[in-house]
Design a protein around this motif. Structure first.
Motif, PDB file in Angstrom:
ATOM      1  N   LEU A   1     -23.572  71.230-112.487  1.00  0.00           N
ATOM      2  CA  LEU A   1     -23.662  72.678-112.270  1.00  0.00           C
ATOM      3  C   LEU A   1     -24.898  73.049-111.450  1.00  0.00           C
ATOM      4  CD1 LEU A   1     -22.563  73.787-115.849  1.00  0.00           C
ATOM      5  CD2 LEU A   1     -21.204  73.884-113.736  1.00  0.00           C
ATOM      6  N   ASP A   2     -25.400  72.116-110.654  1.00  0.00           N
ATOM      7  CA  ASP A   2     -26.608  72.318-109.846  1.00  0.00           C
ATOM      8  C   ASP A   2     -26.450  73.564-108.968  1.00  0.00           C
ATOM      9  OD1 ASP A   2     -29.072  70.343-108.798  1.00  0.00           O
ATOM     10  OD2 ASP A   2     -28.414  71.828-107.333  1.00  0.00           O
ATOM     11  N   VAL A   3     -27.377  74.494-109.103  1.00  0.00           N
ATOM     12  CA  VAL A   3     -27.299  75.739-108.337  1.00  0.00           C
ATOM     13  C   VAL A   3     -28.011  75.644-106.995  1.00  0.00           C
ATOM     14  CG1 VAL A   3     -27.005  77.208-110.369  1.00  0.00           C
ATOM     15  CG2 VAL A   3     -29.306  76.733-109.511  1.00  0.00           C
ATOM     16  N   GLU A   4     -28.738  74.579-106.775  1.00  0.00           N
ATOM     17  CA  GLU A   4     -29.527  74.440-105.549  1.00  0.00           C
ATOM     18  C   GLU A   4     -28.771  73.759-104.418  1.00  0.00           C
ATOM     19  OE1 GLU A   4     -32.593  75.767-105.139  1.00  0.00           O
ATOM     20  OE2 GLU A   4     -32.386  76.581-107.150  1.00  0.00           O
ATOM     21  N   ASP A   5     -27.901  72.795-104.736  1.00  0.00           N
ATOM     22  CA  ASP A   5     -27.277  72.017-103.677  1.00  0.00           C
ATOM     23  C   ASP A   5     -25.899  71.513-104.107  1.00  0.00           C
ATOM     24  OD1 ASP A   5     -26.723  69.706-101.803  1.00  0.00           O
ATOM     25  OD2 ASP A   5     -28.642  70.425-101.020  1.00  0.00           O
ATOM     26  N   THR A   6     -24.894  71.808-103.295  1.00  0.00           N
ATOM     27  CA  THR A   6     -23.527  71.398-103.625  1.00  0.00           C
ATOM     28  C   THR A   6     -23.333  69.888-103.545  1.00  0.00           C
ATOM     29  OG1 THR A   6     -22.827  71.793-101.341  1.00  0.00           O
ATOM     30  CG2 THR A   6     -22.516  73.602-102.921  1.00  0.00           C
ATOM     31  N   ALA A   7     -24.173  69.199-102.786  1.00  0.00           N
ATOM     32  CA  ALA A   7     -24.065  67.736-102.716  1.00  0.00           C
ATOM     33  C   ALA A   7     -24.313  67.111-104.079  1.00  0.00           C
ATOM     34  CB  ALA A   7     -25.036  67.172-101.690  1.00  0.00           C
ATOM     35  N   VAL A   8     -25.207  67.703-104.848  1.00  0.00           N
ATOM     36  CA  VAL A   8     -25.501  67.185-106.185  1.00  0.00           C
ATOM     37  C   VAL A   8     -24.263  67.329-107.070  1.00  0.00           C
ATOM     38  CG1 VAL A   8     -26.981  67.407-108.218  1.00  0.00           C
ATOM     39  CG2 VAL A   8     -27.952  67.723-105.926  1.00  0.00           C
ATOM     40  N   THR A   9     -23.643  68.489-107.039  1.00  0.00           N
ATOM     41  CA  THR A   9     -22.425  68.739-107.805  1.00  0.00           C
ATOM     42  C   THR A   9     -21.335  67.753-107.410  1.00  0.00           C
ATOM     43  OG1 THR A   9     -22.958  71.077-108.044  1.00  0.00           O
ATOM     44  CG2 THR A   9     -20.632  70.466-108.267  1.00  0.00           C
ATOM     45  N   ARG A  10     -21.081  67.673-106.114  1.00  0.00           N
ATOM     46  CA  ARG A  10     -19.998  66.824-105.602  1.00  0.00           C
ATOM     47  C   ARG A  10     -20.208  65.360-105.942  1.00  0.00           C
ATOM     48  NH1 ARG A  10     -18.192  66.558 -99.240  1.00  0.00           N
ATOM     49  NH2 ARG A  10     -16.505  65.043 -99.511  1.00  0.00           N
ATOM     50  N   ARG A  11     -21.372  64.835-105.669  1.00  0.00           N
ATOM     51  CA  ARG A  11     -21.617  63.404-105.865  1.00  0.00           C
ATOM     52  C   ARG A  11     -21.706  63.018-107.339  1.00  0.00           C
ATOM     53  NH1 ARG A  11     -19.173  62.001-101.634  1.00  0.00           N
ATOM     54  NH2 ARG A  11     -20.184  62.655 -99.720  1.00  0.00           N
ATOM     55  N   THR A  12     -22.186  63.931-108.177  1.00  0.00           N
ATOM     56  CA  THR A  12     -22.218  63.643-109.616  1.00  0.00           C
ATOM     57  C   THR A  12     -20.794  63.613-110.169  1.00  0.00           C
ATOM     58  OG1 THR A  12     -24.421  64.629-109.793  1.00  0.00           O
ATOM     59  CG2 THR A  12     -23.182  64.336-111.846  1.00  0.00           C
ATOM     60  N   ALA A  13     -19.962  64.557-109.739  1.00  0.00           N
ATOM     61  CA  ALA A  13     -18.555  64.552-110.170  1.00  0.00           C
ATOM     62  C   ALA A  13     -17.856  63.286-109.691  1.00  0.00           C
ATOM     63  CB  ALA A  13     -17.841  65.790-109.644  1.00  0.00           C
ATOM     64  N   GLU A  14     -18.147  62.879-108.477  1.00  0.00           N
ATOM     65  CA  GLU A  14     -17.555  61.656-107.935  1.00  0.00           C
ATOM     66  C   GLU A  14     -17.990  60.437-108.754  1.00  0.00           C
ATOM     67  OE1 GLU A  14     -17.301  59.214-103.696  1.00  0.00           O
ATOM     68  OE2 GLU A  14     -18.717  60.872-103.897  1.00  0.00           O
ATOM     69  N   ALA A  15     -19.276  60.354-109.068  1.00  0.00           N
ATOM     70  CA  ALA A  15     -19.792  59.215-109.833  1.00  0.00           C
ATOM     71  C   ALA A  15     -19.172  59.157-111.228  1.00  0.00           C
ATOM     72  CB  ALA A  15     -21.311  59.292-109.927  1.00  0.00           C
ATOM     73  N   LEU A  16     -19.083  60.299-111.888  1.00  0.00           N
ATOM     74  CA  LEU A  16     -18.504  60.316-113.238  1.00  0.00           C
ATOM     75  C   LEU A  16     -17.018  59.964-113.207  1.00  0.00           C
ATOM     76  CD1 LEU A  16     -20.341  63.436-114.649  1.00  0.00           C
ATOM     77  CD2 LEU A  16     -20.458  61.116-115.591  1.00  0.00           C
ATOM     78  N   THR A  17     -16.302  60.462-112.214  1.00  0.00           N
ATOM     79  CA  THR A  17     -14.884  60.123-112.095  1.00  0.00           C
ATOM     80  C   THR A  17     -14.720  58.633-111.845  1.00  0.00           C
ATOM     81  OG1 THR A  17     -14.433  62.330-111.213  1.00  0.00           O
ATOM     82  CG2 THR A  17     -12.738  60.659-110.868  1.00  0.00           C
ATOM     83  N   SER A  18     -15.601  58.072-111.040  1.00  0.00           N
ATOM     84  CA  SER A  18     -15.538  56.634-110.747  1.00  0.00           C
ATOM     85  C   SER A  18     -15.785  55.797-111.994  1.00  0.00           C
ATOM     86  CB  SER A  18     -16.560  56.266-109.670  1.00  0.00           C
ATOM     87  OG  SER A  18     -16.224  56.890-108.451  1.00  0.00           O
ATOM     88  N   VAL A  19     -16.676  56.273-112.870  1.00  0.00           N
ATOM     89  CA  VAL A  19     -16.918  55.572-114.133  1.00  0.00           C
ATOM     90  C   VAL A  19     -15.626  55.577-114.955  1.00  0.00           C
ATOM     91  CG1 VAL A  19     -18.170  55.691-116.336  1.00  0.00           C
ATOM     92  CG2 VAL A  19     -19.397  55.931-114.176  1.00  0.00           C
ATOM     93  N   GLY A  20     -14.960  56.720-114.983  1.00  0.00           N
ATOM     94  CA  GLY A  20     -13.623  56.792-115.560  1.00  0.00           C
ATOM     95  C   GLY A  20     -13.503  56.648-117.057  1.00  0.00           C
ATOM     96  N   THR A  21     -14.568  56.914-117.790  1.00  0.00           N
ATOM     97  CA  THR A  21     -14.484  56.857-119.249  1.00  0.00           C
ATOM     98  C   THR A  21     -14.162  58.244-119.797  1.00  0.00           C
ATOM     99  OG1 THR A  21     -16.830  57.342-119.537  1.00  0.00           O
ATOM    100  CG2 THR A  21     -16.194  55.008-119.343  1.00  0.00           C
ATOM    101  N   VAL A  22     -13.749  58.289-121.041  1.00  0.00           N
ATOM    102  CA  VAL A  22     -13.498  59.575-121.688  1.00  0.00           C
ATOM    103  C   VAL A  22     -14.779  60.411-121.692  1.00  0.00           C
ATOM    104  CG1 VAL A  22     -12.857  60.713-123.854  1.00  0.00           C
ATOM    105  CG2 VAL A  22     -11.575  58.712-123.076  1.00  0.00           C
TER     106      VAL A  22
END
Length: 135
Positions: free
Chosen positions: A45-66
């Protein structure tokens, strides 16, 4: 805590967007650790930079755990429309690379029974995104 986890937690509050992106990637594998989970939701939910939001979501999805997908669901439930767009982009980026649509869909099915209403709501939104990426 391990020194890698401690370093990533410190990076999560950095003023540098690139340091926060690295923190999101480094913390993703620790999604089940409460301290990391709190930091990860903040990065999603980073309010400063959308790259942080995007890349964190990508990393968590890649981990793929519940635990990882649950954090994305929590963020989706709290996100404004702009943040939600970047969360969706990050999830999509990971799914395109990993062809992990079925695993994320199955996890969203599990999260549909989560005791927390925000998680259920966010998981339903992610499931809709995932179903949209199949075609």
């Amino acid at each position: 805590m391990t020194s890698g986890l401690e370093a990533a937690l410190a990076q999560a509050s950095s003023l540098s967007w690139s340091q926060r992106v690295h923190a999101g990637r480094d913390l993703a594998s620790f999604a089940a650790v409460p301290e990391a989970a709190t930091a990860l939701v903040g990065l999603l939910l980073d309010v400063e930079d959308t790259a942080v939001t995007r890349r964190t979501a990508e990393a968590l999805t890649s981990v793929g755990t519940v635990a990882a997908v649950r954090l994305i669901a929590l963020a989706v439930a709290e996100a404004d429309d702009h943040q939600a767009d970047w969360l969706q982009t990050g999830v999509h980026d990971a799914l395109v690379e990993l062809d992990g649509v079925l695993d994320v869909a199955a996890i969203c099915g599990q999260l549909a029974r989560d005791p927390e209403e925000a998680v259920r709501r966010g998981a339903a939104e992610i499931a809709a995104w995932v179903n949209g990426t199949k075609g």
